[in-house]
Scaffold this motif. Structure first.
Motif, PDB file in Angstrom:
ATOM      1  N   ASN A   1      34.798  36.334  39.374  1.00 23.70           N
ATOM      2  CA  ASN A   1      34.511  36.405  40.802  1.00 23.70           C
ATOM      3  C   ASN A   1      33.060  36.821  41.013  1.00 23.70           C
ATOM      4  OD1 ASN A   1      34.576  36.611  43.554  1.00 23.70           O
ATOM      5  ND2 ASN A   1      35.760  38.518  43.600  1.00 23.70           N
TER       6      ASN A   1
ATOM      7  N   PRO B   1      40.836  36.852  41.450  1.00 23.51           N
ATOM      8  CA  PRO B   1      39.984  37.944  40.968  1.00 23.51           C
ATOM      9  C   PRO B   1      39.590  37.736  39.504  1.00 23.51           C
ATOM     10  CG  PRO B   1      41.938  38.769  42.098  1.00 23.51           C
ATOM     11  CD  PRO B   1      42.156  37.311  41.881  1.00 23.51           C
TER      12      PRO B   1
ATOM     13  N   ASP C   1      32.201  40.196  42.988  1.00 20.80           N
ATOM     14  CA  ASP C   1      32.518  41.547  42.513  1.00 20.80           C
ATOM     15  C   ASP C   1      31.318  42.456  42.677  1.00 20.80           C
ATOM     16  OD1 ASP C   1      35.124  41.093  41.833  1.00 20.80           O
ATOM     17  OD2 ASP C   1      34.704  40.606  39.740  1.00 20.80           O
TER      18      ASP C   1
ATOM     19  N   ARG D   1      37.384  48.863  47.139  1.00 20.72           N
ATOM     20  CA  ARG D   1      38.405  47.933  47.621  1.00 20.72           C
ATOM     21  C   ARG D   1      38.258  46.577  46.917  1.00 20.72           C
ATOM     22  NH1 ARG D   1      37.835  49.358  54.132  1.00 20.72           N
ATOM     23  NH2 ARG D   1      38.669  51.505  53.938  1.00 20.72           N
ATOM     24  N   PRO D   2      39.357  45.800  46.848  1.00 21.23           N
ATOM     25  CA  PRO D   2      39.278  44.485  46.187  1.00 21.23           C
ATOM     26  C   PRO D   2      38.200  43.605  46.820  1.00 21.23           C
ATOM     27  CG  PRO D   2      41.563  45.113  46.581  1.00 21.23           C
ATOM     28  CD  PRO D   2      40.719  46.130  47.300  1.00 21.23           C
TER      29      PRO D   2
END
Length: 594
Positions: free
Chosen positions: A293, A400, A296, A359-360
């Motif tokens: 990702n 992810p 990130d 957080r994601p």
């Protein structure tokens, strides 16, 4: 005091032809004949002989009040010989004529104070383990001396005195001297050497460095510490099949021995076996289920982390969309993309507050959705991103990140990516590596190896990213190694030249005749160095570091050879024949040179 630290051997056995010193043998030779003219470093053949050889030069100045009468007597003897030959009708001796002219010139320079005279004794002691080996080495040393017109004669029945004469005692027990002038004596000292320069007097040598290979001029060992240079970067240029990957893998393995953490971008799975041997991690981009990702956030507490991630995303997406003619983002599209990046993080609950950075992270399809909700310009950018978010190239970005590249050695394999995606894969890997390198909490030295860097250098935005990385790596205790076979293409661009100029360590292996002119201009090579690179064997080349130019041949132990050499199938080649018993030279095929 222990025996190992004793200042003298336990016993000295004297024979007419040699002396036995402890468990070895030694023989001393005196230089009795010299050439009429000598050049710089005329003792270098003896000093660089590939055996244990000690050369001692004893120098005593001749007082000026004695120098003039001495030269006058010498000139008288030479002139008498010439006149005697003339009176008897014999042809003149060219040696005597030359010596008379030299004596007259030297007398003139001594009278004017332009030169001084010295009594010089040059002695050579050869060491060996056995008498047979001593005879072989002695014959080789005498042959090397004869090649430069030096006549070595053994100190028969006086080898014990010769052995003492070549010890660092400053005593000449043999007394076989020759008068020399200042120029000849000065030229005897090898101020110019094929080996790396020693540290200046009073400065301790740096501790560290790894073995690069063997000096092909002097047979000395080439040790180099890239971490002690102005920057820690290295560039390796060579044509295909010259052994560049072999050399880099050996260097990488030896850096790992010293606790350096490394990350490698590997287009052809050449470093996978090495990673498996040392327990490293392999990230196979393009395999099913492997996702990265690009949105990130790095594990960092800097207040500008979110801003820096947005700027890095601009580079990654620019490479995805291509920067060729007609494909680069214009100013309006860049502004729309910037707004969408900020909005995408905000929709995921990530703001400038560091508390939200755990957080994601959103995904690339989320960014495309944000662009789709924007104006017409933003929707155009979303349409161009469609192959990477919902099309044939989207497999790596639909979830992810599934890999954890944190290891002492991480190999990013691009072998499973189609050719159209390799530039993007290289950029994604570099971006992920840089996130780790840029982490201020990390204190270890880190090495980043970009093999086949031409994949990224052919893209404008990718080349800019690599150039920025080359300039900023030193401040983060990191070193960048750029390996490419397209030297002419790399040196033809300003960004390529920037990458090369920001590498304090430059290694040039065999070059093609088409690219050698560009390499000569870029590195300021001499004609001899250019011929060396064109005709070099596998694993042979030139280390260039500032004013240092050292020709060398890469060497490896049998175990290192098994990990570094690559067969055509891309798998480690089995160790065969003598490679199990003795070090092998840098090759990428079956041929090895001892």
């Amino acid at each position: 005091m222990t025996d190992e630290l004793a200042p003298a051997p336990a016993a000295l056995q004297v024979t007419p032809g040699h002396v036995r010193v402890g468990d070895g043998y030694a023989a001393t030779f005196a230089v009795c004949g010299y050439p009429a003219d000598v050049g710089p470093a005329w003792l270098e053949p003896l000093l660089s002989y590939p055996a244990r050889v000690t050369v001692a030069v004893h120098v005593d100045p001749v007082p000026p009040v004695l120098a003039a009468p001495m030269l006058r007597k010498q000139r008288a003897r030479l002139e008498s010989s010439r006149r005697l030959d003339a009176d008897k009708g014999r042809l003149g001796d060219p040696v005597v004529d030359a010596a008379a002219g030299d004596a007259a010139d030297l007398a003139d320079r001594v009278a004017r104070g332009a030169a001084k005279l010295f009594r010089v004794g040059v002695y050579v002691t050869v060491h060996a383990r056995t008498v047979e080996q001593l005879a072989d080495v002695s014959a080789g040393v005498r042959a090397a001396a004869a090649a430069v017109l030096l006549d070595l004669q053994p100190t028969t029945f006086r080898h014990h005195l010769g052995y003492a004469t070549t010890l660092p005692l400053g005593a000449d027990a043999v007394g076989m001297r020759r008068v020399m002038d200042t120029d000849a004596l000065a030229a005897a000292f090898p101020f110019a050497s094929a080996d790396l320069a020693a540290p200046p007097p009073g400065r301790l040598p740096e501790v560290g460095g790894v073995l690069y290979g063997v000096n092909t001029d002097s047979a000395g060992v080439l040790m180099w510490d890239r971490w002690a240079q102005d920057n820690h970067n290295m560039v390796v240029l060579a044509r295909s099949g010259a052994g560049k990957s072999y050399f880099v893998k050996c260097d990488l393995l030896r850096q790992l021995y010293q606790g350096v953490h490394a990350a490698v971008i590997d287009p052809e799975d050449e470093y996978v076996a090495l990673a498996g041997h040392v327990g490293g991690a392999v990230v196979r981009l393009g395999e099913h289920g492997v996702r990265v990702n690009p949105l990130d956030l790095p594990a960092d507490d800097r207040p500008d982390t979110l801003t820096r991630r947005g700027l890095a995303l601009h580079s990654v997406i620019a490479v995805m969309l291509g920067t060729g003619t007609g494909t680069a983002l214009n100013a309006a599209e860049k502004a729309a993309l910037d707004r969408a990046i900020i909005d995408t993080y905000r929709r995921a609950g990530i703001t400038s507050d560091p508390a939200t950075w755990q957080r994601p992270a959103p995904l690339l399809p989320d960014l495309a959705a944000t662009l789709t909700d924007g104006d017409e310009i933003a929707r155009g950018v979303a349409a161009r991103l469609a192959p990477w978010t919902h099309g044939s190239h989207s497999q790596m970005f639909t979830g992810p990140t599934t890999v954890d590249p944190r290891s002492h050695l991480t190999v990013w394999s691009l072998r499973h990516l189609p050719d159209e995606l390799r530039t993007v894969g290289t950029m994604l890997a570099l971006d992920a590596i840089w996130r780790d390198v840029d982490n201020r909490a990390a204190t270890r030295r880190r090495l980043v190896v970009v093999d086949e860097a031409w994949l990224l250098m052919r893209d404008g935005e990718g080349a800019r990213f690599l150039a920025r990385m080359a300039k900023a790596a030193r401040k983060r205790a990191a070193g960048l190694t750029v390996v490419t076979q397209d030297a002419a293409d790399l040196l033809a661009t300003e960004l390529g030249v920037a990458v090369v100029s920001n590498a304090a360590t430059q290694v040039l292996l065999r070059q093609s005749s088409q690219a050698i002119d560009a390499v000569v201009d870029a590195f300021g090579l001499t004609a001899g160095e250019a011929r060396l690179l064109v005709s070099a064997g596998r694993g042979e080349g030139l280390l260039v570091a500032g004013g240092t130019r050292v020709p060398f041949r890469a060497v490896a132990s049998a175990r290192e050879h098994g990990l570094a050499v690559t067969s055509p199938a891309g798998l480690p080649a089995p160790l065969v024949d003598r490679a199990v018993e003795e070090p092998a030279v840098g090759t990428s095929g079956g041929r090895r040179r001892a």
